[in-house]
Scaffold this motif. Structure first.
Motif, short mmCIF file in Angstrom:
data_model
loop_
_atom_site.label_atom_id
_atom_site.label_comp_id
_atom_site.label_asym_id
_atom_site.label_seq_id
_atom_site.Cartn_x
_atom_site.Cartn_y
_atom_site.Cartn_z
N ARG A 35 -115.90 69.38 39.21
CA ARG A 35 -116.09 69.31 37.77
C ARG A 35 -115.24 70.36 37.05
O ARG A 35 -114.67 70.08 35.99
N ALA A 36 -115.16 71.54 37.65
CA ALA A 36 -114.31 72.58 37.05
C ALA A 36 -112.85 72.15 37.06
O ALA A 36 -112.11 72.40 36.10
N ARG A 39 -112.34 69.59 34.24
CA ARG A 39 -112.31 70.24 32.93
C ARG A 39 -110.99 70.96 32.70
O ARG A 39 -110.41 70.89 31.61
N GLN A 40 -110.49 71.63 33.73
CA GLN A 40 -109.22 72.34 33.59
C GLN A 40 -108.07 71.38 33.32
O GLN A 40 -107.19 71.66 32.50
N ALA A 42 -108.26 68.54 31.79
CA ALA A 42 -108.41 68.11 30.40
C ALA A 42 -107.89 69.17 29.44
O ALA A 42 -107.12 68.87 28.51
N GLU A 43 -108.29 70.41 29.66
CA GLU A 43 -107.90 71.49 28.76
C GLU A 43 -106.40 71.76 28.83
O GLU A 43 -105.76 72.05 27.80
N HIS A 49 -112.84 67.80 26.02
CA HIS A 49 -113.70 67.63 27.20
C HIS A 49 -115.16 67.64 26.78
O HIS A 49 -115.58 68.45 25.96
N GLU A 50 -115.93 66.71 27.33
CA GLU A 50 -117.36 66.70 27.07
C GLU A 50 -118.11 66.18 28.30
O GLU A 50 -117.55 65.46 29.13
N VAL A 51 -119.37 66.59 28.40
CA VAL A 51 -120.26 66.10 29.44
C VAL A 51 -121.39 65.36 28.75
O VAL A 51 -122.04 65.91 27.86
N GLN A 57 -118.46 63.32 33.12
CA GLN A 57 -117.44 64.07 32.38
C GLN A 57 -116.46 63.13 31.69
O GLN A 57 -116.06 62.11 32.27
N ALA A 59 -112.78 63.11 29.14
CA ALA A 59 -111.64 63.79 28.52
C ALA A 59 -111.01 62.81 27.54
O ALA A 59 -110.67 61.68 27.93
#
Length: 405
Positions: A35-36, A39-40, A42-43, A49-51, A57, A59
């Motif tokens: 998950r991390a 997120r990375q 996406a960023e 990014h949202e859950v 998850q 993006a």
């Protein structure tokens, strides 16, 4: 970041040094690392990014509230000691396809989303596609709260331990109403493309499939002092049922597998009191599947009666045949055939997917990438690098064709 570098970065996460397979189970440390990573990615691309309430998850490029979004993605969790490609190939390819669209300067007029659905494989709680089932309403909150893992930990307890709110889970119709099309890229779990010589395929349908638990109850006793004639041993009954499953599947042109077993008291020198086996069966149509499962159960009951063993059969999950949206499938075929002249055969599959769960609520389609051996749910699962890149380009073509209309 290229497909190759993303793939290399994700590859070690959750990998067993002993088996070489993956143990990325829902709401564990390996799941958190996946998950991390998502997120990375996406960023790094400036995506939102949202859950969601069910732990999936997302993006986003563009505002999903605008509606009619085009979404792609898959899952990052695994079966016990699974392969690297089942699930992650679709997520990595989604980010790589977005990079390709930006490289092309593609004009995108619809919101574009990438999703990582949680607990697709069901390895921890025994039910596949939990994230997409909850979101679509196919799994109720009450049913989800009753799910437990092998250690007796409930789904709510696991979610809470991972930092998520289990009281928020449930159907999310507003989110699905924003999606105009969902396209999932996945490694083929079979050899149809390898045999035809094609790199990319389109899914026509997912076979009906389910999971049944067979509880064979006998009597525990001493393995060395109990005469064979005096035994109520459930193990031979279970073994005969496994062989019956193979016979019934062969007769129907289907598949049936007892892949998981639990034995009590599980001692080398003890006759079991309970043998619990889980059947997975799939067929091209409902009638064939019913024939197979009924045949297996009837045989099991005959064997049980002959050995003085009690038998309970419980259907734990079931998914009917899924016909993917014909209009969307035809549009994908047109984009790939007319625009790129890529030959894309249409094939069915015996494997379940999030796209199949969502098909009852939104138009869905699937792209398959060739698997040279057909092996899946195993550390030996593989796909050639050139085929993976071809999949990225095919997905980019599809997303561009859909998101600019």
């Amino acid at each position: 970041m290229s497909f190759h570098s993303m793939w290399a970065e994700l590859l070690p996460v959750g990998r067993s040094s002993a088996s070489g397979g993956y143990r990325r189970f829902a709401w564990t440390g390996a799941d958190a690392d996946c998950r991390a990573w998502f997120r990375q990615q996406a960023e790094d691309r400036g995506l939102t990014h949202e859950v969601d309430r069910n732990g999936n998850q997302w993006a986003w490029l563009g505002d999903p509230a605008a509606g009619n979004a085009v979404v792609t993605g898959s899952h990052l969790d695994s079966v016990p000691d699974g392969g690297a490609f089942d699930g992650p190939l679709g997520v990595v390819s989604a980010f790589a396809a977005l990079d390709e669209l930006r490289r092309r300067g593609a004009r995108i007029t619809r919101p574009l989303g990438i999703v990582n659905f949680g607990d697709e494989e069901g390895a921890r709680f025994g039910l596949a596609c939990v994230g997409s089932r909850l979101t679509s309403g196919a799994l109720t909150v009450e049913q989800a709260h009753r799910l437990t893992d092998g250690d007796g930990i409930t789904l709510p307890q696991a979610m809470e331990a991972a930092g998520y709110d289990p009281d928020a889970i449930g159907a999310d119709p507003e989110r699905l109403d924003r999606i105009g099309a969902f396209v999932e890229l996945h490694v083929e779990q079979g050899r149809a493309l390898d045999l035809s010589g094609d790199r990319i395929g389109l899914a026509s349908a997912i076979w009906p499939h389910g999971r049944w638990r067979f509880d064979f109850r006998g009597e525990a006793n001493h393995a060395g002092t109990t005469r064979l004639a005096d035994r109520r041993d459930p193990m031979p009954t279970y073994a005969e049922t496994v062989l019956a499953a193979r016979r019934e599947a062969e007769l129907a042109g289907a598949v049936a597998t007892f892949g998981k077993i639990a034995v009590e008291p599980n001692g080398v020198n003890a006759i079991p009191s309970l043998v619990r086996g889980w059947l997975d069966s799939r067929a091209a149509d409902q009638a064939s599947l019913d024939t197979v499962v009924t045949g297996i159960e009837n045989a099991a009951r005959e064997y049980a009666a002959a050995h003085g063993v009690d038998l309970d059969v419980v259907r734990e999950s079931f998914t009917p045949v899924v016909e993917f949206d014909h209009a969307l499938r035809d549009e994908l075929a047109r984009i790939l055939g007319d625009d790129t002249e890529l030959k894309v055969p249409v094939l069915g599959t015996g494997a379940g997917h999030d796209a199949g769960i969502l098909s009852g609520r939104i138009p869905t389609a699937m792209l398959f990438v060739r698997n040279p051996t057909g092996v899946s749910h195993s550390p030996a699962e593989s796909a050639d690098e050139d085929d993976c890149v071809a999949g990225v380009h095919a997905l980019a073509d599809v997303l561009e064709g859909l998101a600019r209309t």
